[in-house]
Design an enzyme around this catalytic site. Structure first.
Site, PDB file in Angstrom:
ATOM      1  CE  LYS A 236      -4.000   1.992   2.472  1.00 29.19           C
ATOM      2  NZ  LYS A 236      -4.915   1.835   3.611  1.00 29.19           N
TER       3      LYS A 236
ATOM      4  CB  SER B  18      -8.188   3.761   2.572  1.00 30.62           C
ATOM      5  OG  SER B  18      -7.365   3.124   3.532  1.00 30.62           O
TER       6      SER B  18
ATOM      7  CB  SER C 159      -8.501   1.034   5.572  1.00 35.60           C
ATOM      8  OG  SER C 159      -9.159   2.270   5.485  1.00 35.60           O
TER       9      SER C 159
END
Lengths: 475, 490
Positions: free
Chosen positions: A75, A150, A174
């Site tokens: 990420k 996210s 997330s």
């Protein structure tokens, strides 16, 4: 791409090479990422070099860690030295990480191979990855739908079989919500289990890095790699790290499962309720028992989260001021003008919304009514879990009360977006481990995820129950 | 009759803790390094970097609290003080706010006045730990005004400070100065802070207000920032008293303001008004757990607390040292350590007085003239003590000792070695001197006659001759006695 553990086995048996796995990953990315848009940065050159080095060591007969040579996606809020860490924000569009996050040091030491940096909602604020400043990631199961967020990029790359593993971060859901939307496994570990050093802070008391994988076994193996006390993170805990892969294939017989009343009510989509009921029935068939647990404060948890997380974020994001790195508005008239215009241009709408919220609740005169009160309710949430865990081993609920939504939906309705997190937020507030595993498919063919929450540092039980569920789904 | 005003002063002192590394990272706290060389991701406020508390700084903060009679808190909490400034890398300063590490102490001070001095106790409200900010270097001008750009040096960012907040117990500029001087001595002697004002180790903010004599309620205060010498603290307060008195007497009101003091003009100027005050949005730093210390840790630190300046002073008075000697002996840590080691080696009251006299006088003069220090003294303790012994047993006169000390400083030799090469020590043997005196008298019978005639002053000439003959080694009072005795016997 197959499950990380079976790939690892093939690598050990020299049926495949690390180079071939990494090439395969880049091949898949080349073929599918034009549509999915999971990646912001590819690290091909260094990945290939790392893979060659792993193959060489295997050639020499060296005994390597379990996941050595396996490609992984990262990420873009986790610092990978020498590559951009943008947090999907204009503010850090050209920011090159000057150091490795502790989790990166750990995966490097174990020979995993980062293939690239993954798209996300800006600074991890959002539930659809549509708040990325650079691109919109699509759900590989249906390109009209969002992948969740996210950690949308991290979920999509695994779901699209580009890589078997990825790292995400979870502040209010997330990791779990996009895992649920994309039909993969995503675990938020206990707060303090994994070092946050080198994870760009959103809300420090809630953030936790976690594994995302095609299987529970893959997630468990990756959790082994990234767990452990870190002297660079004062909030990491000195607790023993068991071999989490031992959870795989364990019987759930005798396990007591709690189901919160409020998360099985009318607010939950009927298709999801059906999938959860079937999951429960299956677990009972495997020897588990279940009971309804009554949480008094689940409704308040969402409000508490949207006070505490923005409060911490408003302070954590103050360092993006244009002075030392990141975006800076040139030709500002004075210092104040530089701050205002740098931050005005650098941050997107959701980040600004949360900074404003957080600044407000910390302001003198409002602090007691919002921040302090929210902290008190947070301690009630923690107590509610403690009480529930006196009679059950894990708590089971939908990961998300509603089905995945289409691109463009909820964008103008922040509250609807925030409601995405209603089932995932409590585990962050209480610092507990929680996993999302696929448990069914909607009539539209969209994945449905179930969430298992466990006692602090009891990822073992969480993983074993999750594995029992997931085995059924993939059979 | 015009209203008489009383001044009320509270002082906040920032003291840099003398740790080797910064408060939340491993960077060096060395002063004077090349800009931005003692920095890392943590103190630069890089994305993802996290603070880890320096344990040494906790010990020093506790030490400061114990030295100032505070209650050490078993739990204290680091909070974030949020504001934007280019010298503040994270956009917030990590400080302690609601729950500081030390509460409720006191400091006894001696304030000089026309009658000599008086004693007073100043309350300490709290001591808390915090990190320092960096430093801005303005280009093309001394201050931000007039400069076309500024550069940030973040070497100082994240260095550990304690802020010591006094109660509003101070009633004059002289008391303020005495408080600050006493505080500086205490943090220095307890090993908490180097207390080097030039290096900015110690900085004070003064809160000053006036109220009519007899009124209980405080008047509106101003806060003058960053006073970095005892003198500027005293002068800034004197100026502020004068300015506020003038405002009040001409019917005006004092505005609550933050002020800057300019040492070159001796005046304060407005930095910001109350309306412009920051809302710092303090909240507990979620990156750091509450700081917990145990009673065992506190007592272990208490056990290592050295004797503090006031106790030392009382002991020195008992030794019979004079005010000037005490002042000098306390002013320099290295000199003080040298003296204390000597006292430990020869704990005899008369010797101690002699040591103090020589250390404060000639020895210090030699060290200062050479620009040296008592940290690595040319004259080792044993050699100095040997000199004191030779003085006490009469082998050396004061005058001789002074010469020997100089040679000791130049050559590093011991006093005995120097004496041997110069022909020996003081002659205090009557039989050896009798002959020399007789010889001088017979060669100067005209002078002897004058003495006999009542001009006793003329005996000085005879003494001088004896000293010359003995190359200064004769014991002066013995020589004088022998001259008078022999003349009387003629």
């Amino acid at each position: 791409m197959a499950d990380a553990l079976s790939l690892a086995k093939s690598l050990k048996n020299r049926e495949v090479t690390s180079v071939s796995l990494v090439e395969q990953a880049y091949q898949a990315i080349a073929e599918t990422d034009g549509d999915i848009k999971a990646y912001l940065t590819l690290t091909k050159e260094s990945a290939m070099a790392q893979a060659q080095s792993i193959d060489k060591r295997l050639d020499q007969g060296e005994e390597l860690p379990l996941l050595a040579g396996i490609p992984i996606g990262i990420k873009d809020n986790i610092l990978l030295k020498g590559f951009k860490t943008t947090c999907a924000s204009k503010m850090l569009e050209n920011f090159v990480a000057p150091y490795d996050a502790t989790v990166i040091e750990k995966i490097n030491a174990q020979g995993l191979i980062p293939v690239g940096k993954l798209n996300m909602d800006e600074f991890a604020m959002g539930s659809s990855t549509q708040f990325s400043a650079f691109q919109v990631t699509r759900n590989p199961r249906n390109l009209d739908y969002v992948p969740g967020g996210s950690s949308g990029g991290s979920a999509a790359t695994v779901s699209a079989n580009q890589v078997p593993l990825s790292l995400g971060s979870d502040t209010g859901g997330s990791i779990r919500q996009p895992a649920s939307f994309c039909g993969i496994v995503g675990l938020k570990p206990t707060y303090g289990r994994v070092s946050r050093y080198g994870l760009v802070s959103f809300a420090s008391s809630l953030d936790q890095i976690g594994p995302m994988a095609t299987t529970v076994g893959g997630a468990a193996a990756l959790l082994n790699v990234i767990s452990g006390f870190d002297s660079k993170d004062s909030t990491s805990e000195q607790v023993e790290v068991p071999d989490f892969t031992q959870a795989i294939g364990q019987s759930v017989s005798g396990k007591r499962i709690g189901v919160p009343k409020v998360l099985m009510g009318d607010a939950v989509d009927p298709q999801i309720r059906k999938a959860i009921d079937a999951t429960l029935a299956d677990l009972v068939a495997k020897g588990a028992t279940w009971e309804v647990v009554d949480f008094g404060c689940m409704d308040e948890a969402l409000s508490v989260y949207y006070i505490l997380a923005p409060a911490e974020a408003s302070s954590n994001l103050e360092r993006y001021d244009g002075v030392r790195y990141g975006h800076r508005k040139p030709d500002a008239a004075n210092l104040n003008d530089m701050y205002t215009r740098t931050r005005g241009e650098g941050f997107g709408p959701e980040v600004k919304r949360r900074i404003i919220l957080g600044t407000y609740v910390l302001s003198s005169g409002y602090y007691d009514a919002y921040y302090l009160k929210a902290q008190k309710v947070r301690s009630l949430v923690i107590k509610a879990y403690q009480k529930a865990f006196e009679s059950v081993d894990v708590i089971l609920s939908p990961t998300v009360p509603s089905l995945p939504f289409k691109l463009g939906e909820n964008l103008e309705d922040p509250i609807a977006m925030y409601l995405q997190d209603i089932a995932t937020i409590p585990a962050n507030l209480a610092g507990l481990p929680a996993i999302s595993v696929p448990c069914g498919t909607s009539s539209e063919g969209l994945p449905i995820g179930v969430q298992i929450t466990g006692k602090a540092f009891d990822e073992m039980t969480v993983l074993s129950v999750a594995d029992a569920i997931h085995v059924k789904e993939t059979l | 009759m015009a209203t008489q005003y009383e001044v009320v002063i509270g002082i906040e002192v920032h003291a840099q803790l003398s740790t080797k590394t910064k408060l939340f990272c491993g960077c060096s706290t060395a002063f004077g390094s090349k800009p931005n060389t003692n920095v890392c991701p943590v103190c630069l406020g890089m994305p993802g970097a996290l603070p880890v508390l320096n344990e040494d700084s906790v010990e020093l903060a506790i030490r400061s609290g114990l030295a100032m009679n505070c209650d050490i808190q078993e739990m204290s909490v680091f909070a974030r003080k949020n504001y934007f400034y280019p010298d503040l890398p994270k956009g917030y300063q990590i400080s302690q706010f609601e729950l500081p590490i030390c509460l409720g102490g006191s400091l006894a001070i001696t304030v000089p006045n026309a009658d000599g001095s008086y004693e007073k106790t100043i309350g300490i409200t709290r001591i808390h730990m915090e990190e320092d900010a960096g430093k801005l270097i303005h280009q093309g001008a001394d201050a931000i005004a007039g400069s076309d750009s500024s550069l940030a040096d973040l070497n100082r960012a994240c260095t550990p400070l304690i802020e010591i907040v006094s109660e509003p117990d101070i009633r004059s500029a002289a008391e303020a100065r005495a408080y600050m001087e006493t505080l500086a001595m205490i943090v220095k002697y307890s090993g908490v802070c180097d207390a080097n004002m030039e290096k900015g180790n110690l900085r004070a903010d003064a809160n000053v207000s006036l109220r009519p004599v007899g009124q209980e309620e405080f008047g509106t205060r101003t806060e003058t920032k960053n006073l970095n010498s005892f003198r500027s603290l005293e002068r800034a307060i004197l100026y502020e008293i004068q300015r506020q008195t003038h405002v009040l007497e001409s019917g005006g009101t004092i505005r609550q303001q933050t002020l800057n003091y300019d040492d070159s003009t001796g005046k304060t100027s407005v930095l910001r008004d109350k309306e412009d005050a920051h809302d710092y949005r303090y909240f507990p730093d979620p990156d750091l757990k509450p700081l917990m210390v145990t009673q065992e840790q506190i007592s272990a630190i208490r056990d290592t607390l050295p004797e503090l300046p006031r106790a030392k002073e009382a002991r020195y008075v008992d030794y019979g040292l004079n005010d000037q000697e005490i002042k000098v002996l306390l002013a320099d840590l290295d000199l003080n350590a040298y003296f204390e080691n000597c006292v430990k080696a020869v704990p005899n009251a008369e010797s101690i007085k002699e040591m103090a006299k020589w250390l404060v006088g000639d020895f210090s003069a030699l060290v200062n003239a050479a620009g040296g220090s008592f940290d690595t003294p040319v004259i080792k303790q044993d050699a100095f003590l040997e000199l004191i012994v030779l003085l006490k047993d009469g082998t050396l006169s004061g005058k001789m000792a002074k010469g020997i000390l100089e040679k000791m400083y130049q050559t590093g030799k011991t006093p005995k070695a120097l004496l041997e090469s110069s022909g020996g020590g003081q002659i205090s043997d009557t039989s050896e001197l009798d002959g020399i005196v007789a010889q001088i008298l017979s060669a100067n019978m005209d002078v002897v006659a004058k003495v006999q005639g009542g001009k006793t002053k003329s005996a000085d000439f005879l003494m001088g001759q004896v000293m010359k003959e003995t190359r200064g080694r004769a014991k002066p009072d013995l020589v004088k006695q022998l001259i008078m005795d022999q003349i009387a016997a003629l």
